[in-house]
Design a protein around this motif. Structure first.
Motif, PDB file in Angstrom:
ATOM      1  N   LEU A  53     -51.060  13.418 -32.697  1.00 43.70           N
ATOM      2  CA  LEU A  53     -51.492  14.342 -33.737  1.00 43.70           C
ATOM      3  C   LEU A  53     -52.433  15.372 -33.128  1.00 43.70           C
ATOM      4  N   ILE A  54     -52.117  16.641 -33.355  1.00 37.68           N
ATOM      5  CA  ILE A  54     -52.954  17.747 -32.894  1.00 37.68           C
ATOM      6  C   ILE A  54     -53.335  18.569 -34.112  1.00 37.68           C
ATOM      7  N   VAL A  55     -54.629  18.786 -34.289  1.00 37.76           N
ATOM      8  CA  VAL A  55     -55.116  19.588 -35.409  1.00 37.76           C
ATOM      9  C   VAL A  55     -55.877  20.779 -34.841  1.00 37.76           C
ATOM     10  N   ASN A  56     -55.407  21.972 -35.177  1.00 38.22           N
ATOM     11  CA  ASN A  56     -56.010  23.217 -34.687  1.00 38.22           C
ATOM     12  C   ASN A  56     -56.197  23.208 -33.174  1.00 38.22           C
ATOM     13  N   GLY A  57     -55.195  22.702 -32.462  1.00 41.41           N
ATOM     14  CA  GLY A  57     -55.216  22.712 -31.008  1.00 41.41           C
ATOM     15  C   GLY A  57     -55.952  21.560 -30.361  1.00 41.41           C
ATOM     16  N   SER A  58     -56.570  20.705 -31.155  1.00 42.97           N
ATOM     17  CA  SER A  58     -57.331  19.572 -30.631  1.00 42.97           C
ATOM     18  C   SER A  58     -56.543  18.272 -30.810  1.00 42.97           C
ATOM     19  N   VAL A  59     -56.297  17.563 -29.699  1.00 40.75           N
ATOM     20  CA  VAL A  59     -55.584  16.285 -29.768  1.00 40.75           C
ATOM     21  C   VAL A  59     -56.504  15.263 -30.426  1.00 40.75           C
ATOM     22  N   LYS A  60     -56.043  14.707 -31.540  1.00 45.06           N
ATOM     23  CA  LYS A  60     -56.841  13.727 -32.283  1.00 45.06           C
ATOM     24  C   LYS A  60     -56.464  12.306 -31.932  1.00 45.06           C
ATOM     25  N   VAL A  61     -55.190  12.067 -31.674  1.00 46.45           N
ATOM     26  CA  VAL A  61     -54.741  10.706 -31.351  1.00 46.45           C
ATOM     27  C   VAL A  61     -53.384  10.786 -30.669  1.00 46.45           C
ATOM     28  N   CYS A  62     -53.139   9.827 -29.785  1.00 47.51           N
ATOM     29  CA  CYS A  62     -51.804   9.690 -29.209  1.00 47.51           C
ATOM     30  C   CYS A  62     -51.541   8.223 -28.907  1.00 47.51           C
ATOM     31  N   GLY A  63     -50.297   7.831 -29.092  1.00 44.46           N
ATOM     32  CA  GLY A  63     -49.879   6.476 -28.783  1.00 44.46           C
ATOM     33  C   GLY A  63     -50.106   5.448 -29.876  1.00 44.46           C
ATOM     34  N   ARG A  64     -50.576   5.880 -31.041  1.00 44.31           N
ATOM     35  CA  ARG A  64     -50.762   4.939 -32.153  1.00 44.31           C
ATOM     36  C   ARG A  64     -50.720   5.696 -33.472  1.00 44.31           C
ATOM     37  N   VAL A  65     -50.587   4.940 -34.556  1.00 42.43           N
ATOM     38  CA  VAL A  65     -50.585   5.523 -35.889  1.00 42.43           C
ATOM     39  C   VAL A  65     -51.952   5.256 -36.523  1.00 42.43           C
ATOM     40  N   PRO A  66     -52.767   6.288 -36.688  1.00 40.79           N
ATOM     41  CA  PRO A  66     -54.078   6.090 -37.302  1.00 40.79           C
ATOM     42  C   PRO A  66     -53.947   5.873 -38.807  1.00 40.79           C
ATOM     43  N   GLN A  67     -54.932   5.196 -39.354  1.00 39.03           N
ATOM     44  CA  GLN A  67     -54.980   4.994 -40.795  1.00 39.03           C
ATOM     45  C   GLN A  67     -55.250   6.331 -41.481  1.00 39.03           C
TER      46      GLN A  67
END
Length: 86
Positions: A53-67
């Motif tokens: 997940l990338i929000v406004n160019g910032s990677v927030k998470v990778c490799g898992r599904v956040p709550q």
């Protein structure tokens, strides 16, 4: 606000997209949600795994599904910072 969901469309990628859409709806935030499924485009985003997940160019998470609550916090932070398109 621009939200990118990276992944080939597997179950986890679909779960991430669902959580993002629900979080946006609950927060009543407008965003351009883009799904990136092509391997070359995903690689160009410099993530270590999918789903990501990338929000406004910032990677927030990778490799898992956040709550959903975790996603909502990231979206709130980006909205407070005046994310583009918001």
């Amino acid at each position: 606000m621009e939200v990118k969901i990276l992944g080939a469309g597997c179950y986890n990628c679909q779960a991430l997209e669902s959580n993002v859409i629900n979080a946006l709806a609950e927060l009543d935030l407008a965003a351009e949600v883009v799904r990136i499924t092509e391997a070359g485009e995903i690689a160009a985003c410099s993530v270590d795994g999918v789903p990501a997940l990338i929000v406004n160019g910032s990677v927030k998470v990778c490799g898992r599904v956040p709550q959903k609550e975790e996603i909502k916090e990231w979206l709130r932070q980006e909205d407070r910072q005046g994310g583009k398109g918001s």
